[in-house]
Motif scaffolding. Structure first.
Motif, PDB file in Angstrom:
ATOM      1  N   ILE A 148      30.131   9.009   3.021  1.00  0.00           N
ATOM      2  CA  ILE A 148      30.613   7.874   3.814  1.00  0.00           C
ATOM      3  C   ILE A 148      31.069   8.372   5.178  1.00  0.00           C
ATOM      4  O   ILE A 148      31.898   9.291   5.271  1.00  0.00           O
ATOM      5  N   ARG A 149      30.520   7.775   6.203  1.00  0.00           N
ATOM      6  CA  ARG A 149      30.922   8.071   7.581  1.00  0.00           C
ATOM      7  C   ARG A 149      32.126   7.187   7.901  1.00  0.00           C
ATOM      8  O   ARG A 149      32.021   5.962   7.952  1.00  0.00           O
ATOM      9  N   LEU A 150      33.277   7.803   8.097  1.00  0.00           N
ATOM     10  CA  LEU A 150      34.514   7.062   8.321  1.00  0.00           C
ATOM     11  C   LEU A 150      34.603   6.571   9.763  1.00  0.00           C
ATOM     12  O   LEU A 150      33.958   7.130  10.656  1.00  0.00           O
ATOM     13  N   PRO A 151      35.407   5.542  10.026  1.00  0.00           N
ATOM     14  CA  PRO A 151      35.553   5.012  11.390  1.00  0.00           C
ATOM     15  C   PRO A 151      36.508   5.873  12.216  1.00  0.00           C
ATOM     16  O   PRO A 151      37.589   5.440  12.611  1.00  0.00           O
ATOM     17  N   GLY A 152      36.128   7.115  12.452  1.00  0.00           N
ATOM     18  CA  GLY A 152      37.017   8.066  13.109  1.00  0.00           C
ATOM     19  C   GLY A 152      37.415   9.140  12.116  1.00  0.00           C
ATOM     20  O   GLY A 152      36.933   9.179  10.984  1.00  0.00           O
ATOM     21  N   ARG A 153      38.287  10.018  12.535  1.00  0.00           N
ATOM     22  CA  ARG A 153      38.737  11.098  11.661  1.00  0.00           C
ATOM     23  C   ARG A 153      39.992  10.668  10.917  1.00  0.00           C
ATOM     24  O   ARG A 153      40.941  10.176  11.520  1.00  0.00           O
ATOM     25  N   VAL A 154      39.956  10.869   9.616  1.00  0.00           N
ATOM     26  CA  VAL A 154      41.024  10.373   8.751  1.00  0.00           C
ATOM     27  C   VAL A 154      41.591  11.518   7.920  1.00  0.00           C
ATOM     28  O   VAL A 154      40.838  12.287   7.314  1.00  0.00           O
ATOM     29  N   GLN A 155      42.921  11.618   7.913  1.00  0.00           N
ATOM     30  CA  GLN A 155      43.589  12.553   7.009  1.00  0.00           C
ATOM     31  C   GLN A 155      43.613  11.901   5.630  1.00  0.00           C
ATOM     32  O   GLN A 155      44.457  11.065   5.336  1.00  0.00           O
ATOM     33  N   LEU A 156      42.674  12.278   4.798  1.00  0.00           N
ATOM     34  CA  LEU A 156      42.495  11.629   3.507  1.00  0.00           C
ATOM     35  C   LEU A 156      43.610  11.997   2.530  1.00  0.00           C
ATOM     36  O   LEU A 156      43.980  13.170   2.406  1.00  0.00           O
ATOM     37  N   THR A 157      44.123  10.987   1.837  1.00  0.00           N
ATOM     38  CA  THR A 157      45.176  11.206   0.843  1.00  0.00           C
ATOM     39  C   THR A 157      44.751  10.751  -0.553  1.00  0.00           C
ATOM     40  O   THR A 157      45.159  11.340  -1.552  1.00  0.00           O
ATOM     41  N   ASP A 158      43.935   9.687  -0.631  1.00  0.00           N
ATOM     42  CA  ASP A 158      43.551   9.127  -1.929  1.00  0.00           C
ATOM     43  C   ASP A 158      42.147   8.537  -1.849  1.00  0.00           C
ATOM     44  O   ASP A 158      41.677   8.138  -0.777  1.00  0.00           O
ATOM     45  N   ILE A 159      41.515   8.471  -3.016  1.00  0.00           N
ATOM     46  CA  ILE A 159      40.225   7.802  -3.172  1.00  0.00           C
ATOM     47  C   ILE A 159      40.364   6.797  -4.310  1.00  0.00           C
ATOM     48  O   ILE A 159      40.945   7.108  -5.355  1.00  0.00           O
ATOM     49  N   THR A 160      39.831   5.600  -4.107  1.00  0.00           N
ATOM     50  CA  THR A 160      39.864   4.573  -5.147  1.00  0.00           C
ATOM     51  C   THR A 160      38.442   4.195  -5.538  1.00  0.00           C
ATOM     52  O   THR A 160      37.607   3.935  -4.670  1.00  0.00           O
ATOM     53  N   LEU A 161      38.176   4.178  -6.844  1.00  0.00           N
ATOM     54  CA  LEU A 161      36.898   3.706  -7.365  1.00  0.00           C
ATOM     55  C   LEU A 161      37.134   2.419  -8.146  1.00  0.00           C
ATOM     56  O   LEU A 161      38.180   2.247  -8.779  1.00  0.00           O
ATOM     57  N   GLN A 162      36.142   1.542  -8.103  1.00  0.00           N
ATOM     58  CA  GLN A 162      36.235   0.273  -8.826  1.00  0.00           C
ATOM     59  C   GLN A 162      34.938   0.010  -9.567  1.00  0.00           C
ATOM     60  O   GLN A 162      33.845   0.198  -9.030  1.00  0.00           O
ATOM     61  N   HIS A 163      35.073  -0.412 -10.828  1.00  0.00           N
ATOM     62  CA  HIS A 163      33.918  -0.768 -11.655  1.00  0.00           C
ATOM     63  C   HIS A 163      34.360  -1.884 -12.593  1.00  0.00           C
ATOM     64  O   HIS A 163      35.433  -1.799 -13.194  1.00  0.00           O
ATOM     65  N   PRO A 164      33.571  -2.967 -12.720  1.00  0.00           N
ATOM     66  CA  PRO A 164      33.973  -4.063 -13.608  1.00  0.00           C
ATOM     67  C   PRO A 164      34.223  -3.565 -15.026  1.00  0.00           C
ATOM     68  O   PRO A 164      33.572  -2.614 -15.479  1.00  0.00           O
ATOM     69  N   PRO A 165      35.146  -4.193 -15.743  1.00  0.00           N
ATOM     70  CA  PRO A 165      35.420  -3.773 -17.124  1.00  0.00           C
ATOM     71  C   PRO A 165      34.210  -4.004 -18.013  1.00  0.00           C
ATOM     72  O   PRO A 165      33.342  -4.824 -17.697  1.00  0.00           O
TER      73      PRO A 165
END
Length: 255
Positions: free
Chosen positions: A140-157
């Motif tokens: 993923i190309r971010l909208p600028g440079r980001v100090q990443l702290t967390d990643i969230t994934l989502q998938h239907p139950p």
């Protein structure tokens, strides 16, 4: 003249067989009515208890669902804020000779969804990006440079996910931050998406010391058992956006 009952006299009781049967029938019906009333009272209490339990359960589910999606973190992997997919570094879409039949069979779109769908907030069964097998990656190309702290994934139950159910969901995955040279990768953590838990799961990254990255790579190492493909519904990238100067300094670029 007929006799007159005096004060304190008792009325004569009917002792005929017909009277006895009548009184017995009245007594029996009275007992049946009392038993029926007791059963109705018990049923009323049970219905009230069920209604209360269901109301509490529904309220709990509603609030749980609201809280689950209330991540409370800015998402830099949204196309609406400028995020995009680096297609050259991303796995190819899943292709099948009977793709039209495949998707229609599960009441999905009759065409494959592109990887950009994971950057959109619209999550519903079938609206996912699928890649072949159980291993793949997306950058993923971010909208600028980001100090990443967390990643969230989502998938239907599993109860509502059609695309292979829980089996097509990612399981084990790794996260990397890509440096400005677009080649150097910094390992940020290895995690497991548990389909038995919430449909939205956030994972804290090992970004220490804090470094700002222009891109983030999600590398899927396994899924939950689907033999043909893995589906990604939504990926969110959290952190703090850096200015160009701060980003250059943090990533070792020119000052």
């Amino acid at each position: 003249m007929g006799s007159v009952l005096g004060i304190g006299s008792q009325p004569t009781l009917c002792k005929s067989p017909a009277c006895s049967k009548y009184h017995e029938r009245v007594r029996t019906q009275g007992e049946q009515l009392q038993q029926l009333q007791a059963e109705l009272d018990k049923l009323h209490k049970e219905v009230s208890s069920v209604r209360t339990a269901n109301s509490e359960r529904v309220a709990k589910l509603v609030f749980q669902r609201l809280n689950e999606d209330f991540v409370r973190k800015p998402d830099y992997a949204l196309s609406s804020v400028g995020a995009s997919i680096d297609l050259e570094k991303t796995s190819r879409d899943y292709e099948d000779a009977n793709s039209a039949y495949f998707w229609n069979h599960f009441s999905f779109w009759n065409y494959a969804r592109p990887p950009t769908v994971i950057l959109e907030p619209d999550v519903f069964p079938g609206n996912c990006w699928a890649f072949e097998g159980d291993q793949g990656q997306v950058v993923i190309r971010l909208p600028g440079r980001v100090q990443l702290t967390d990643i969230t994934l989502q998938h239907p139950p599993p109860s509502v996910a059609h695309s292979g159910g829980a089996k097509s969901a990612p399981r084990s995955f790794q996260v990397y931050g890509l440096q400005v040279d677009d080649e150097t990768e910094v390992f940020l953590g290895k995690f497991t998406f548990d389909v038995e838990k919430s449909e939205i799961q956030t994972f804290h990254l090992q970004n220490d010391p804090p470094t700002a990255f222009p891109k983030v790579k999600i590398q899927i190492l396994s899924n939950w058992g689907h033999p043909h493909f893995t589906c990604l519904y939504r990926v969110r990238a959290h952190g703090m956006r850096s200015s160009e100067e701060a980003g250059d300094s943090a990533t070792g670029g020119p000052n």
